[in-house]
Design an enzyme around this catalytic site. Structure first.
Site: not given
Length: 347
Positions: A53, A238-239, A241, A244, A246
């Protein structure tokens, strides 16, 4: 914050885990330090990172930066002992780290030393193998997965070799526990069997993708988790994002993961947005925030140790942490199951 056992290690981890894969790219150091402070104050006692990372993108220039940011926080605050720290050993196929060298006894000691130096600590609570040497069906490789080229004895010999090297690190005190990532039921069962034969440390956890949109864990691995006390550390709950909302109707917010990685690691597909709509509609109908619903649902799963979420910004972190106050009704759970049957494996 509810605490769950980390396998049979005796350690307890919070039901939500702070992920750090954006620390050093999307999330600058000062913001990352503020997130750690806030998460710990909110009851999180578990932080996950990896030597590879940050991501978005992965590059040789930034490898190890997320660990370094955690290390600078340790150095600044002196609070290393206040939480459970997990990191990972890269391996098969990741050219940016050791040119994709496989995980063996020859790489384990030096890789741990590198992480310890960057993290500015003398021990790692949970040391995980990021990817099996033999390959995996994770990250959309399930569509063409073929294990017929695997050599069983070579795989088991490598596992023995690695477990012996890990045991040496446990004996030194540099790691406390061992975990897997992107693993299968068969692979996990072999690691467990060899440990029970006395070869090395017992697997404590499996870090695999899991969310309303990705439920491959629900069958064989779920059974293994429950019966063998090997809890799931769910990444991308949350996949990336998607859950969400969005990214609906083609939206790509500036600075979002999709703006940097348009395919979202293979999750962008013609079918996924219809599935997201189904879950957003459940949340709307019951007056729920979709982020809170997705994270609260993870907590209901019988094999869940902790759900790992990341936040590029402080406000996202604060919003996600409010999910711990939500308990989903039986009606909501039943509607989620109906949506899953209507939209199985949408990517």
């Amino acid at each position: 914050m509810k605490m769950n056992p980390l396998g049979r290690t005796g350690m307890m981890v919070s039901e939500l885990c702070l992920g750090t894969m954006t620390f050093g790219t999307q999330t600058p150091e000062a913001e990352a330090h503020a997130q750690i402070d806030y998460a710990l104050a909110a009851g999180v006692n578990f932080v996950d990172t990896a030597e590879m990372y940050p991501v978005n993108p992965v590059s040789k220039e930034t490898i190890g930066r997320s660990e370094e940011i955690l290390g600078s926080w340790h150095e600044k605050t002196g609070r290393r002992a206040e939480y459970i720290l997990a990191t990972k050993h890269s391996g098969e196929g990741l050219a940016a780290v050791r040119d994709g060298e496989a995980i063996t006894s020859k790489t384990i000691a030096s890789t741990i030393e590198g992480s310890l130096k960057r993290l500015k600590t003398d021990y790692i609570d949970l040391y995980q193998f990021h990817w099996p040497n033999r390959g995996s069906y994770m990250f959309r490789k399930n569509w063409s997965f073929d294990p017929s080229s695997q050599n069983r004895e070579e795989t088991l010999d490598n596992m023995r070799d690695c477990l012996e090297a890990l045991q040496a690190q446990v004996d030194r005190g540099t790691i406390r526990a061992f975990g897997l990532s992107n693993e299968s039921a068969w692979g996990t069962a072999q690691w467990l069997r060899l440990a029970e034969e006395g070869v090395g440390p017992r697997v404590a956890s499996i870090q695999n993708e899991y969310s309303l949109l990705c439920r491959m864990y629900d069958t064989d691995l779920a059974e293994l988790s429950v019966n063998e006390d090997v809890g799931l550390l769910a990444f991308s709950p949350l996949g990336t994002g998607l859950l969400t909302g969005k990214y609906q109707q083609g939206a790509v917010p500036e600075g979002s993961r999709k703006s940097l990685v348009p395919e979202l690691g293979g999750r962008h597909s013609p079918r996924v947005y219809g599935a997201v709509d189904a879950y957003l509609e459940i949340a709307r109908r019951h007056g729920l925030d979709p982020v809170h619903m997705a994270l609260a649902w993870c907590r209901t799963r019988p094999f869940m140790a902790s759900a790992i979420f990341g936040a590029t910004r402080q406000d996202q972190l604060e919003h996600a942490l409010k999910s711990v106050a939500l308990e989903l009704s039986q009606d909501v759970l039943e509607e989620i199951d109906q949506a899953h049957r209507a939209h199985p494996m949408p990517y």
